[in-house]
Design an enzyme around this catalytic site. Sequence first.
Site, short mmCIF file in Angstrom:
data_model
loop_
_atom_site.label_atom_id
_atom_site.label_comp_id
_atom_site.label_asym_id
_atom_site.label_seq_id
_atom_site.Cartn_x
_atom_site.Cartn_y
_atom_site.Cartn_z
N SER A 13 -3.88 14.59 18.52
CA SER A 13 -2.89 14.69 19.59
C SER A 13 -1.59 15.28 19.05
O SER A 13 -1.46 15.53 17.85
CB SER A 13 -2.62 13.31 20.20
OG SER A 13 -2.14 12.43 19.20
N GLY A 16 1.25 20.03 20.70
CA GLY A 16 2.20 20.85 21.44
C GLY A 16 1.58 21.62 22.59
O GLY A 16 1.97 22.77 22.85
N ASP A 71 6.51 16.24 29.50
CA ASP A 71 6.11 17.65 29.46
C ASP A 71 6.64 18.43 30.65
O ASP A 71 6.86 19.64 30.55
CB ASP A 71 4.58 17.78 29.39
CG ASP A 71 4.05 17.70 27.96
OD1 ASP A 71 4.70 18.27 27.07
OD2 ASP A 71 3.01 17.06 27.74
N ASP A 146 -11.77 11.87 23.99
CA ASP A 146 -11.26 10.59 24.48
C ASP A 146 -12.03 10.19 25.73
O ASP A 146 -12.26 11.01 26.63
CB ASP A 146 -9.78 10.69 24.85
CG ASP A 146 -8.88 10.95 23.65
OD1 ASP A 146 -9.36 10.77 22.52
OD2 ASP A 146 -7.71 11.33 23.86
N LYS A 188 -13.24 24.18 10.08
CA LYS A 188 -14.31 23.29 10.54
C LYS A 188 -13.86 22.34 11.66
O LYS A 188 -14.61 22.14 12.63
CB LYS A 188 -14.88 22.50 9.37
CG LYS A 188 -16.18 21.76 9.69
CD LYS A 188 -17.31 22.73 10.01
CE LYS A 188 -17.79 23.44 8.74
NZ LYS A 188 -18.95 24.33 9.02
N THR A 190 -11.78 22.85 14.03
CA THR A 190 -11.76 23.64 15.26
C THR A 190 -13.17 23.90 15.77
O THR A 190 -13.45 23.78 16.97
CB THR A 190 -11.03 24.97 15.02
OG1 THR A 190 -9.66 24.71 14.75
CG2 THR A 190 -11.14 25.88 16.24
N CYS A 378 24.42 7.48 32.85
CA CYS A 378 23.71 6.35 33.45
C CYS A 378 24.25 5.03 32.89
O CYS A 378 25.37 4.65 33.20
CB CYS A 378 22.20 6.50 33.24
SG CYS A 378 21.21 5.46 34.34
N GLU A 402 22.74 -7.05 35.58
CA GLU A 402 21.51 -6.81 34.83
C GLU A 402 21.49 -7.63 33.55
O GLU A 402 20.42 -8.04 33.09
CB GLU A 402 21.37 -5.32 34.50
CG GLU A 402 20.10 -4.98 33.74
CD GLU A 402 19.97 -3.49 33.40
OE1 GLU A 402 18.91 -3.11 32.87
OE2 GLU A 402 20.92 -2.73 33.66
N HIS A 514 21.81 11.94 35.77
CA HIS A 514 21.24 12.45 34.53
C HIS A 514 21.30 13.98 34.51
O HIS A 514 20.33 14.65 34.88
CB HIS A 514 19.78 12.00 34.39
CG HIS A 514 19.61 10.57 34.05
ND1 HIS A 514 19.53 10.11 32.75
CD2 HIS A 514 19.52 9.47 34.85
CE1 HIS A 514 19.39 8.79 32.76
NE2 HIS A 514 19.38 8.38 34.02
N GLU A 516 21.00 15.97 32.11
CA GLU A 516 20.09 16.58 31.13
C GLU A 516 18.81 17.12 31.78
O GLU A 516 18.17 18.03 31.24
CB GLU A 516 19.73 15.59 30.02
CG GLU A 516 18.89 14.40 30.44
CD GLU A 516 19.69 13.18 30.87
OE1 GLU A 516 19.16 12.07 30.74
OE2 GLU A 516 20.83 13.36 31.34
#
Length: 543
Positions: A13, A16, A71, A146, A188, A190, A378, A402, A514, A516
Site C-alpha cells: 500500500s 501513491g 485522496d 485484499d 518479480k 510486479t 476551526c 466540548e 477550513h 485549506e
Amino acid sequence: MTRYIFVTGGVVSSLGKGIASASLAAILEARGLKVTMLKLDPYINVDPGTMSPFQHGEVFVTHDGAETDLDLGHYERFIRTTMSKSNNFTTGRVYEDVLRKERRGDYLGATIQVIPHITDEIKRRIIKGAGDADVALVEIGGTVGDIESQPFLEAIRQLRVEVGAKRAMLMHLTLVPYIATAGETKTKPTQHSVKELRSIGLQPDVLVCRSDHPIDVSSRRKIALFTNVEERAVISLEDVDTIYKIPGVLHAQGLDDFVVERFGLECGGADLSEWDRVVDAKLNPEKEVTIAMVGKYMELLDAYKSLIEAMSHAGIQNRTKVNLRYIDSEDIENQGTGLLEGVDAILVPGGFGLRGVEGKIKTVQYARENKIPYLGICLGMQVAVIEYARNVVGWTDANSTEFDMASQHPVVGLITEWQDAAGSVEQRSENSDLGGTMRLGAQDCQLQAGSKVHDCYGKDVIVERHRHRYEVNNNLLPQLTEAGLKVTGRSGDGALVEVVEAPDHPWFVACQFHPEFTSTPRDGHPLFSGFVNAALAQKAKKV
C-alpha cells in the site's frame, strides 16, 4: 460517452495511486478534456468522518459537505473539477444502500448476494459519479489481494465488459524494489501482482512502476513480456522532490498519448506550462520563513495533509520556502512555550477532544502577547476565543462545553441550530450521532471591511468549507467584543461567528472554516498567502 480508467495498486500500500491518478487526470485536462475522479474505499465505515486521524489521516470535506478520503484533496489540487458526495464511497455505504432497498422491498423477495446486488450498486455509483465527463479515473483503495476489495474488483471487471474495451482501461501501480546488495531493481513482485489481477479476470493496460531508482529499459521490457502489457505502457515513476513534477514525468513517457489513442479521443496537445511554473517556484524560492504548526496529531502528518499542502502553495505564490516546525500541543503543556522561540509565525489547526487543548491555549497566548503572526483554523479559532476570555476578559474558567460542561463561562458551545447553504435549517443536540451531524460543506461568510481577513480576500462575501459542531457562544460575545476582540467574519445569515481578530496585533486571524480545502498549487489561497506575507514581515523585523 464517458471513458473509464480504473486504477489499482499491488505489492504494497501507499504507493501513491491518488497522486499518480490525479497527475494523469491533470495531463488529460491540459489537453482540453473534461475529467473527473472517483475513490472507492473498501472499508466498512459509511464514511471516514468518525475514524481516528491516527488511522485514516485527514478527512477531506467537499463543497457539498461530504466527509471523504484525503485522496479527494489530491484530486482537487491537481484538476479543476470540484469533487462531490458522488466522488467517494465505501463498502459500508454500498451495503447500507442495498440493505435499505431490501427493506423497502425493491428486490421483490430475492436473496441478496454480493453478485449481483452489491456489484450492481458499485457499478451504479461509478456511472453516477462519472457524470458527463470525457474521462473518469476510478481509484480502488487498498491492494490487490485484499479480501475487502474483491467486490470492487469484480464490479470493475463486469463494467469493463459492459462498456467495451474502447471505453475502459486498467492502470495498475506496483512496486519495483531496488536491492542495494545486488545493485539492481527486481521485477518479480510486479509480475506476481499482475498474475493476481489476471486470476480474477483483470488484465492491466498500463503499469506504473514505483521505485526509488530509475527503472531501465531492459527491466521495463522484461515486465512487459511477463505481464502482457505493451512496452510503451510500462511507465517508470521514481521518487521526486515534489509531487507537482509527476504530471511532467508521466507526460514525458507518453502516458497521455497512449490513453488518448486507446480511447480514440480527439483533443489537442497537453499544455503543462502552469505546472512548470509551479515546480519552478517550489524549487527556486527567493525567501524563507519558519512557521510553527501546533497540533494534536503530529504522529501522523497525513492528518493535516491539505493544510501542509496549503502552506506549500502559499510559499509557491510568494516565492518563499516555508519551513514548518511541527510541535505537539501536549509538548507545549509539558515543556512550555520555549518550543516556539525563533519562529516567524504560528499556525494552530483543527482537532477534536480535550487532549492537548491547554497546550494550544498557551500557544495562542504566546502569539498574542509576543505579537507573532497567528492563524487559527476551526479549533484554532475556538482556543483563541477561550484564551482571550481567560487572559483579557478575566474569566479564568472560560472554556468550551466540548471540554468542560461545568464552566461558568462557556464561550464556545454546541451549535444546536443553523442554516445550511441550501437554506434548510439543521438541528443537533448532545444526543445526536457523531457521524454526519456536523456543520459541513461550503457556507457563505460576510467579511468586515478594513479587517485583516478582508484585506486578504479583497471581497465582502466569501465561500469556505466547514467541519465542526461547536461555535462561539453569542450570549457571551458582547463582553468579549467590549474587551477588544474583533468579530470580522460572520455566517451568511449573520448568526454565527466565523472570523475573529485580536486588537493591537500585526496579524492575528482565526477562522472557524477550513480554507485549506480550497487551496491549490496553481492558484494558492488568499488567507494562507496573507499569513506567509505576515511571517515575512515578522522575520524582517528581526534583521
